[in-house]
Design a protein around this motif. Sequence first.
Motif, PDB file in Angstrom:
ATOM      1  N   LEU A  36       0.802  -1.226   0.000  1.00 50.34           N
ATOM      2  CA  LEU A  36       0.000   0.000   0.000  1.00 50.34           C
ATOM      3  C   LEU A  36       0.831   1.271   0.000  1.00 50.34           C
ATOM      4  N   TYR A  37       2.042   1.201   0.609  1.00 52.60           N
ATOM      5  CA  TYR A  37       2.805   2.447   0.721  1.00 52.60           C
ATOM      6  C   TYR A  37       3.117   3.008  -0.658  1.00 52.60           C
ATOM      7  N   SER A  38       3.034   2.149  -1.663  1.00 52.79           N
ATOM      8  CA  SER A  38       3.348   2.649  -3.006  1.00 52.79           C
ATOM      9  C   SER A  38       2.091   3.121  -3.740  1.00 52.79           C
ATOM     10  N   ALA A  39       0.907   3.043  -3.062  1.00 50.95           N
ATOM     11  CA  ALA A  39      -0.333   3.452  -3.734  1.00 50.95           C
ATOM     12  C   ALA A  39      -0.239   4.919  -4.142  1.00 50.95           C
ATOM     13  N   PRO A  40      -0.159   5.210  -5.430  1.00 51.05           N
ATOM     14  CA  PRO A  40       0.030   6.605  -5.845  1.00 51.05           C
ATOM     15  C   PRO A  40      -1.277   7.367  -5.998  1.00 51.05           C
TER      16      PRO A  40
ATOM     17  N   PRO B 236     -10.136  19.590   1.252  1.00 54.13           N
ATOM     18  CA  PRO B 236      -8.717  19.867   0.988  1.00 54.13           C
ATOM     19  C   PRO B 236      -8.178  19.211  -0.277  1.00 54.13           C
ATOM     20  N   VAL B 237      -8.977  18.387  -0.973  1.00 51.96           N
ATOM     21  CA  VAL B 237      -8.514  17.710  -2.201  1.00 51.96           C
ATOM     22  C   VAL B 237      -9.630  17.798  -3.239  1.00 51.96           C
ATOM     23  N   PRO B 238      -9.331  17.508  -4.507  1.00 51.65           N
ATOM     24  CA  PRO B 238     -10.398  17.504  -5.516  1.00 51.65           C
ATOM     25  C   PRO B 238     -11.528  16.564  -5.104  1.00 51.65           C
ATOM     26  N   THR B 239     -12.751  17.014  -5.361  1.00 54.26           N
ATOM     27  CA  THR B 239     -13.928  16.291  -4.856  1.00 54.26           C
ATOM     28  C   THR B 239     -14.913  16.049  -5.991  1.00 54.26           C
ATOM     29  N   ARG B 240     -15.488  14.854  -6.018  1.00 51.43           N
ATOM     30  CA  ARG B 240     -16.589  14.557  -6.933  1.00 51.43           C
ATOM     31  C   ARG B 240     -17.841  14.325  -6.093  1.00 51.43           C
ATOM     32  N   VAL B 241     -19.021  14.528  -6.696  1.00 53.14           N
ATOM     33  CA  VAL B 241     -20.267  14.436  -5.926  1.00 53.14           C
ATOM     34  C   VAL B 241     -21.281  13.574  -6.677  1.00 53.14           C
ATOM     35  N   GLY B 242     -21.953  12.671  -5.940  1.00 59.01           N
ATOM     36  CA  GLY B 242     -23.044  11.876  -6.512  1.00 59.01           C
ATOM     37  C   GLY B 242     -22.721  10.400  -6.542  1.00 59.01           C
ATOM     38  N   GLY B 243     -23.784   9.574  -6.630  1.00 59.85           N
ATOM     39  CA  GLY B 243     -23.614   8.116  -6.641  1.00 59.85           C
ATOM     40  C   GLY B 243     -22.873   7.648  -7.888  1.00 59.85           C
ATOM     41  N   PHE B 244     -22.366   6.403  -7.821  1.00 57.04           N
ATOM     42  CA  PHE B 244     -21.616   5.821  -8.938  1.00 57.04           C
ATOM     43  C   PHE B 244     -22.510   4.910  -9.780  1.00 57.04           C
ATOM     44  N   GLY B 245     -23.715   4.609  -9.274  1.00 58.17           N
ATOM     45  CA  GLY B 245     -24.553   3.630  -9.945  1.00 58.17           C
ATOM     46  C   GLY B 245     -24.215   2.215  -9.484  1.00 58.17           C
TER      47      GLY B 245
ATOM     48  N   GLY C 293     -16.362   9.543   1.233  1.00 66.65           N
ATOM     49  CA  GLY C 293     -16.424  10.399   2.414  1.00 66.65           C
ATOM     50  C   GLY C 293     -17.822  10.740   2.880  1.00 66.65           C
ATOM     51  N   GLY C 294     -17.980  11.992   3.297  1.00 67.75           N
ATOM     52  CA  GLY C 294     -19.237  12.419   3.901  1.00 67.75           C
ATOM     53  C   GLY C 294     -19.123  12.462   5.411  1.00 67.75           C
ATOM     54  N   THR C 295     -17.890  12.359   5.912  1.00 68.25           N
ATOM     55  CA  THR C 295     -17.654  12.368   7.361  1.00 68.25           C
ATOM     56  C   THR C 295     -16.474  13.295   7.662  1.00 68.25           C
ATOM     57  N   THR C 296     -16.360  13.669   8.931  1.00 70.98           N
ATOM     58  CA  THR C 296     -15.213  14.467   9.370  1.00 70.98           C
ATOM     59  C   THR C 296     -13.922  13.672   9.179  1.00 70.98           C
ATOM     60  N   ASP C 297     -13.980  12.373   9.503  1.00 70.60           N
ATOM     61  CA  ASP C 297     -12.778  11.547   9.356  1.00 70.60           C
ATOM     62  C   ASP C 297     -12.273  11.564   7.922  1.00 70.60           C
ATOM     63  N   ALA C 298     -13.180  11.489   6.948  1.00 71.16           N
ATOM     64  CA  ALA C 298     -12.772  11.470   5.542  1.00 71.16           C
ATOM     65  C   ALA C 298     -12.069  12.786   5.184  1.00 71.16           C
ATOM     66  N   ARG C 299     -12.631  13.884   5.693  1.00 77.37           N
ATOM     67  CA  ARG C 299     -12.044  15.193   5.400  1.00 77.37           C
ATOM     68  C   ARG C 299     -10.654  15.314   6.031  1.00 77.37           C
ATOM     69  N   LEU C 300     -10.536  14.838   7.268  1.00 78.63           N
ATOM     70  CA  LEU C 300      -9.237  14.923   7.956  1.00 78.63           C
ATOM     71  C   LEU C 300      -8.206  14.014   7.287  1.00 78.63           C
ATOM     72  N   LEU C 301      -8.662  12.851   6.839  1.00 85.16           N
ATOM     73  CA  LEU C 301      -7.750  11.936   6.143  1.00 85.16           C
ATOM     74  C   LEU C 301      -7.261  12.567   4.842  1.00 85.16           C
ATOM     75  N   ALA C 302      -8.189  13.149   4.083  1.00 81.74           N
ATOM     76  CA  ALA C 302      -7.819  13.792   2.823  1.00 81.74           C
ATOM     77  C   ALA C 302      -6.807  14.911   3.087  1.00 81.74           C
TER      78      ALA C 302
ATOM     79  N   ALA D 105      -4.709  15.153   5.610  1.00 83.38           N
ATOM     80  CA  ALA D 105      -3.416  14.585   6.022  1.00 83.38           C
ATOM     81  C   ALA D 105      -2.651  14.053   4.815  1.00 83.38           C
ATOM     82  N   LEU D 106      -3.355  13.400   3.898  1.00 78.82           N
ATOM     83  CA  LEU D 106      -2.690  12.845   2.712  1.00 78.82           C
ATOM     84  C   LEU D 106      -2.217  13.970   1.792  1.00 78.82           C
ATOM     85  N   ALA D 107      -3.038  15.027   1.682  1.00 80.65           N
ATOM     86  CA  ALA D 107      -2.640  16.160   0.842  1.00 80.65           C
ATOM     87  C   ALA D 107      -1.376  16.811   1.409  1.00 80.65           C
ATOM     88  N   GLU D 108      -1.354  16.896   2.720  1.00 82.32           N
ATOM     89  CA  GLU D 108      -0.203  17.499   3.408  1.00 82.32           C
ATOM     90  C   GLU D 108       1.074  16.683   3.169  1.00 82.32           C
ATOM     91  N   GLN D 109       0.913  15.344   3.186  1.00 83.14           N
ATOM     92  CA  GLN D 109       2.094  14.486   2.948  1.00 83.14           C
ATOM     93  C   GLN D 109       2.613  14.643   1.520  1.00 83.14           C
TER      94      GLN D 109
END
Length: 259
Positions: free
Chosen positions: A4-8, A49-58, A14-23, A25-29
């Motif tokens: 996983l460390y190589s996941a580029p 803090p990162v590019p965001t898309r909105v809506g279901g995927f189907g 998301g839709g939660t505070t945790d998702a926003r904080l994770l995004a 932290a990753l953007a900061e790294q």
Amino acid sequence: MPPLYSAPSILILGGTTDARLLAAALAEQGGRRVELSLAGRTKAPLAMPVPTRVGGFGGAAGLADYLRAGGFSLLVDATHPFAARISANAVQAAGLAEVPLISLHRPGWVAQAGDDWRMVADVPAAVTALGPAATRVFVTLGRQEVAPLLAAPQHHYLIRSVDPIDPPLPLPHLQCLLDRGPFSLEGELALLRHHRISHILSKNSGGDAARAKLDAARALGIPVIMVARPDKPAGMLVENVAGVLGLLHQTGPAMDRGA
Ligand code: NAP
């Protein structure tokens, strides 16, 4: 599958505070492409803090297609503990697209000495648990889940939500309060006292932002009717943002087995 460390390239559900904080932290790294996906339930979501898309995927197949088309190398499910369908889709889609899945499922709240919690399976059961006599209820269920209150119009309801309830609920004794956490103990104590609340309806969402109402209920001896969590399917399970970041830094055979 690569470690996983190589996941580029990471897609966060998301839709939660945790998702926003994770995004954040990753953007900061830096060093990775990170995209956040929202269902689009909140009318004016906070800045992300990162590019965001909105809506279901189907469905799961649509999410798998999105992962493949975007060249994502990791999926993180950081959705709300009560959002069970998207988590099931995430498990299925990760399998279809052959992408590892980390599931950030924060722990539920646990009753402490002095708490008066009545556990119920769903919102209709919570409304039934209020009983036939009129009570004064503080409702913190989320605006899309309050329709079952219509079955018990004898109660006085104070509903707190981020966005207005739409369409409005035709209840004779209803007050709506628009607010977004985090909430403080002092604020919750004042609110419960001011509205002479006798019962609280809550989902067992867990986390810090909405916990103060439970501390206030304990202090005031107010019963909490608590809707239990649904089962959420998961990939590699972690409980918080640090858990995700820890997995991303792990290397070696243990991580490869997990992935
Ligand atoms: P759900 O029942 O599990 O999902 C219903 C459908 O909404 C999914 O099948 C998916 O549509 C779409 N969806 C959900 N989350 C998505 C995301 N992050 N990105 C893109 N599409 C998404 O979920 P829910 O209970 O309606 O919750 C919706 C969102 O609000 C979630 O993102 C969740 O984190 C957030 N939220 C929910 C609650 C709650 O109590 N349920 C509370 C706070 C925040 P497709 O099948 O078309 O892809």
